[in-house]
Design a protein around this motif. Structure first.
Motif, PDB file in Angstrom:
ATOM      1  N   ALA A 118      -2.732 -25.041  -5.082  1.00  0.00           N
ATOM      2  CA  ALA A 118      -1.832 -25.867  -5.893  1.00  0.00           C
ATOM      3  C   ALA A 118      -2.481 -27.209  -6.200  1.00  0.00           C
ATOM      4  CB  ALA A 118      -0.505 -26.074  -5.168  1.00  0.00           C
ATOM      5  N   ASN A 119      -3.165 -27.791  -5.226  1.00  0.00           N
ATOM      6  CA  ASN A 119      -3.826 -29.071  -5.458  1.00  0.00           C
ATOM      7  C   ASN A 119      -5.018 -28.937  -6.393  1.00  0.00           C
ATOM      8  OD1 ASN A 119      -2.168 -30.805  -3.962  1.00  0.00           O
ATOM      9  ND2 ASN A 119      -3.113 -30.114  -2.074  1.00  0.00           N
ATOM     10  N   VAL A 120      -5.749 -27.847  -6.296  1.00  0.00           N
ATOM     11  CA  VAL A 120      -6.887 -27.632  -7.202  1.00  0.00           C
ATOM     12  C   VAL A 120      -6.387 -27.436  -8.635  1.00  0.00           C
ATOM     13  CG1 VAL A 120      -8.712 -25.974  -7.805  1.00  0.00           C
ATOM     14  CG2 VAL A 120      -8.486 -26.770  -5.463  1.00  0.00           C
ATOM     15  N   ILE A 121      -5.320 -26.666  -8.811  1.00  0.00           N
ATOM     16  CA  ILE A 121      -4.759 -26.477 -10.147  1.00  0.00           C
ATOM     17  C   ILE A 121      -4.237 -27.798 -10.685  1.00  0.00           C
ATOM     18  CG2 ILE A 121      -2.886 -25.358 -11.432  1.00  0.00           C
ATOM     19  CD1 ILE A 121      -3.310 -22.925  -9.570  1.00  0.00           C
ATOM     20  N   GLY A 122      -3.592 -28.592  -9.833  1.00  0.00           N
ATOM     21  CA  GLY A 122      -3.135 -29.913 -10.240  1.00  0.00           C
ATOM     22  C   GLY A 122      -4.290 -30.822 -10.627  1.00  0.00           C
ATOM     23  N   PHE A 123      -5.389 -30.750  -9.881  1.00  0.00           N
ATOM     24  CA  PHE A 123      -6.569 -31.557 -10.206  1.00  0.00           C
ATOM     25  C   PHE A 123      -7.165 -31.153 -11.543  1.00  0.00           C
ATOM     26  CE2 PHE A 123     -11.183 -32.316  -9.922  1.00  0.00           C
ATOM     27  CZ  PHE A 123     -11.157 -33.700  -9.797  1.00  0.00           C
ATOM     28  N   ILE A 124      -7.182 -29.858 -11.832  1.00  0.00           N
ATOM     29  CA  ILE A 124      -7.707 -29.385 -13.111  1.00  0.00           C
ATOM     30  C   ILE A 124      -6.846 -29.912 -14.258  1.00  0.00           C
ATOM     31  CG2 ILE A 124      -8.041 -27.319 -14.537  1.00  0.00           C
ATOM     32  CD1 ILE A 124      -8.913 -25.890 -11.923  1.00  0.00           C
ATOM     33  N   LEU A 136       6.198 -27.416 -10.045  1.00  0.00           N
ATOM     34  CA  LEU A 136       6.434 -26.061 -10.557  1.00  0.00           C
ATOM     35  C   LEU A 136       5.726 -25.012  -9.709  1.00  0.00           C
ATOM     36  CD1 LEU A 136       6.136 -26.576 -14.412  1.00  0.00           C
ATOM     37  CD2 LEU A 136       8.206 -26.259 -13.062  1.00  0.00           C
ATOM     38  N   LEU A 137       4.518 -25.336  -9.261  1.00  0.00           N
ATOM     39  CA  LEU A 137       3.781 -24.397  -8.422  1.00  0.00           C
ATOM     40  C   LEU A 137       4.434 -24.217  -7.056  1.00  0.00           C
ATOM     41  CD1 LEU A 137       0.083 -25.314  -9.250  1.00  0.00           C
ATOM     42  CD2 LEU A 137       1.306 -23.231  -9.856  1.00  0.00           C
ATOM     43  N   ALA A 138       5.235 -25.198  -6.614  1.00  0.00           N
ATOM     44  CA  ALA A 138       5.959 -25.051  -5.349  1.00  0.00           C
ATOM     45  C   ALA A 138       6.911 -23.861  -5.430  1.00  0.00           C
ATOM     46  CB  ALA A 138       6.722 -26.331  -5.026  1.00  0.00           C
ATOM     47  N   GLY A 139       7.612 -23.741  -6.536  1.00  0.00           N
ATOM     48  CA  GLY A 139       8.508 -22.600  -6.705  1.00  0.00           C
ATOM     49  C   GLY A 139       7.763 -21.288  -6.861  1.00  0.00           C
ATOM     50  N   PHE A 181       4.565 -20.498  -5.914  1.00  0.00           N
ATOM     51  CA  PHE A 181       3.878 -20.080  -4.692  1.00  0.00           C
ATOM     52  C   PHE A 181       4.860 -19.806  -3.555  1.00  0.00           C
ATOM     53  CE2 PHE A 181      -0.376 -22.255  -5.869  1.00  0.00           C
ATOM     54  CZ  PHE A 181      -0.703 -21.169  -6.657  1.00  0.00           C
ATOM     55  N   GLY A 182       6.002 -20.493  -3.539  1.00  0.00           N
ATOM     56  CA  GLY A 182       7.029 -20.193  -2.545  1.00  0.00           C
ATOM     57  C   GLY A 182       7.587 -18.791  -2.730  1.00  0.00           C
ATOM     58  N   GLY A 183       7.870 -18.436  -3.979  1.00  0.00           N
ATOM     59  CA  GLY A 183       8.336 -17.078  -4.257  1.00  0.00           C
ATOM     60  C   GLY A 183       7.288 -16.030  -3.972  1.00  0.00           C
ATOM     61  N   LEU A 184       6.055 -16.334  -4.336  1.00  0.00           N
ATOM     62  CA  LEU A 184       4.959 -15.401  -4.068  1.00  0.00           C
ATOM     63  C   LEU A 184       4.748 -15.226  -2.568  1.00  0.00           C
ATOM     64  CD1 LEU A 184       2.762 -13.700  -5.460  1.00  0.00           C
ATOM     65  CD2 LEU A 184       1.273 -15.684  -5.308  1.00  0.00           C
ATOM     66  N   GLY A 185       4.831 -16.325  -1.824  1.00  0.00           N
ATOM     67  CA  GLY A 185       4.700 -16.247  -0.366  1.00  0.00           C
ATOM     68  C   GLY A 185       5.841 -15.467   0.260  1.00  0.00           C
ATOM     69  N   SER A 186       7.051 -15.636  -0.270  1.00  0.00           N
ATOM     70  CA  SER A 186       8.201 -14.873   0.241  1.00  0.00           C
ATOM     71  C   SER A 186       8.018 -13.384   0.001  1.00  0.00           C
ATOM     72  CB  SER A 186       9.487 -15.326  -0.434  1.00  0.00           C
ATOM     73  OG  SER A 186       9.831 -16.610  -0.043  1.00  0.00           O
ATOM     74  N   LEU A 187       7.610 -13.035  -1.199  1.00  0.00           N
ATOM     75  CA  LEU A 187       7.398 -11.618  -1.503  1.00  0.00           C
ATOM     76  C   LEU A 187       6.284 -11.017  -0.652  1.00  0.00           C
ATOM     77  CD1 LEU A 187       7.740 -11.572  -5.387  1.00  0.00           C
ATOM     78  CD2 LEU A 187       9.342 -10.686  -3.694  1.00  0.00           C
ATOM     79  N   LEU A 188       5.225 -11.763  -0.472  1.00  0.00           N
ATOM     80  CA  LEU A 188       4.116 -11.278   0.340  1.00  0.00           C
ATOM     81  C   LEU A 188       4.533 -11.115   1.791  1.00  0.00           C
ATOM     82  CD1 LEU A 188       1.143 -10.511   0.104  1.00  0.00           C
ATOM     83  CD2 LEU A 188       0.574 -12.855   0.673  1.00  0.00           C
ATOM     84  N   ALA A 189       5.292 -12.076   2.317  1.00  0.00           N
ATOM     85  CA  ALA A 189       5.766 -11.972   3.694  1.00  0.00           C
ATOM     86  C   ALA A 189       6.747 -10.813   3.848  1.00  0.00           C
ATOM     87  CB  ALA A 189       6.407 -13.282   4.128  1.00  0.00           C
ATOM     88  N   LEU A 190       7.612 -10.619   2.860  1.00  0.00           N
ATOM     89  CA  LEU A 190       8.531  -9.474   2.920  1.00  0.00           C
ATOM     90  C   LEU A 190       7.779  -8.149   2.901  1.00  0.00           C
ATOM     91  CD1 LEU A 190      11.479 -10.494   0.575  1.00  0.00           C
ATOM     92  CD2 LEU A 190      11.618  -9.913   2.984  1.00  0.00           C
ATOM     93  N   PHE A 191       6.723  -8.098   2.111  1.00  0.00           N
ATOM     94  CA  PHE A 191       5.936  -6.868   2.017  1.00  0.00           C
ATOM     95  C   PHE A 191       5.200  -6.589   3.324  1.00  0.00           C
ATOM     96  CE2 PHE A 191       1.946  -4.681   0.805  1.00  0.00           C
ATOM     97  CZ  PHE A 191       2.503  -3.505   0.331  1.00  0.00           C
ATOM     98  N   ILE A 192       4.679  -7.632   3.973  1.00  0.00           N
ATOM     99  CA  ILE A 192       3.894  -7.441   5.191  1.00  0.00           C
ATOM    100  C   ILE A 192       4.789  -7.265   6.414  1.00  0.00           C
ATOM    101  CG2 ILE A 192       2.266  -8.570   6.752  1.00  0.00           C
ATOM    102  CD1 ILE A 192       0.933  -9.784   4.280  1.00  0.00           C
ATOM    103  N   ALA A 196       7.267 -23.582   0.143  1.00  0.00           N
ATOM    104  CA  ALA A 196       7.763 -24.364  -0.987  1.00  0.00           C
ATOM    105  C   ALA A 196       8.119 -25.778  -0.552  1.00  0.00           C
ATOM    106  CB  ALA A 196       8.973 -23.677  -1.605  1.00  0.00           C
ATOM    107  N   TYR A 197       8.641 -25.932   0.667  1.00  0.00           N
ATOM    108  CA  TYR A 197       8.972 -27.258   1.191  1.00  0.00           C
ATOM    109  C   TYR A 197       7.720 -28.121   1.308  1.00  0.00           C
ATOM    110  CZ  TYR A 197      10.179 -30.834   4.598  1.00  0.00           C
ATOM    111  OH  TYR A 197      10.331 -32.023   5.251  1.00  0.00           O
ATOM    112  N   TYR A 198       6.645 -27.559   1.847  1.00  0.00           N
ATOM    113  CA  TYR A 198       5.399 -28.322   1.974  1.00  0.00           C
ATOM    114  C   TYR A 198       4.839 -28.712   0.610  1.00  0.00           C
ATOM    115  CZ  TYR A 198       5.246 -27.268   6.943  1.00  0.00           C
ATOM    116  OH  TYR A 198       5.540 -27.186   8.272  1.00  0.00           O
TER     117      TYR A 198
END
Length: 97
Positions: free
Chosen positions: A16-22, A39-42, A44-55, A69-71
């Motif tokens: 997220a920080n690298v994309i923000g820097f770009i 925007l990336l917080a939402g 990546f938070g959703g992506l992390g939730s889906l990945l955690a649910l899958f694993i 997303a909080y971080y």
């Protein structure tokens, strides 16, 4: 498994920080960078939730994405406060000269 999710959380935060820097390099605007990371917080938070649910395959894995997303929201807030302070310093220096 816990170490994997901590590494993944660090990876998402760095990405997220690298994309923000770009975006900052393209637009030269800290406010838009803070907004992009917000925007990336939402995203990546959703992506992390889906990945955690899958694993993990447990409903409480959604809280991993919320924690991520909080971080990223805190990260976006820090960049927004930095943008405000830079704007104030620039206005103060332009009036001084």
């Amino acid at each position: 498994m816990e170490v994997f999710f901590l590494i993944l959380m660090g990876f998402f935060i760095v990405m997220a920080n690298v994309i923000g820097f770009i975006f900052f390099k393209k637009k030269k605007n800290l406010y838009s960078t803070a907004f992009i990371i917000l925007l990336l917080a939402g995203v990546f938070g959703g992506l992390g939730s889906l990945l955690a649910l899958f694993i993990i395959r447990d409903a409480f894995a959604v809280f991993y994405g919320l924690n991520l997303a909080y971080y990223l929201l805190i990260n976006s807030l820090i960049i927004f406060l930095l943008a405000i302070s830079v704007t104030i310093i620039k206005k103060y220096n332009s009036r001084k000269m």
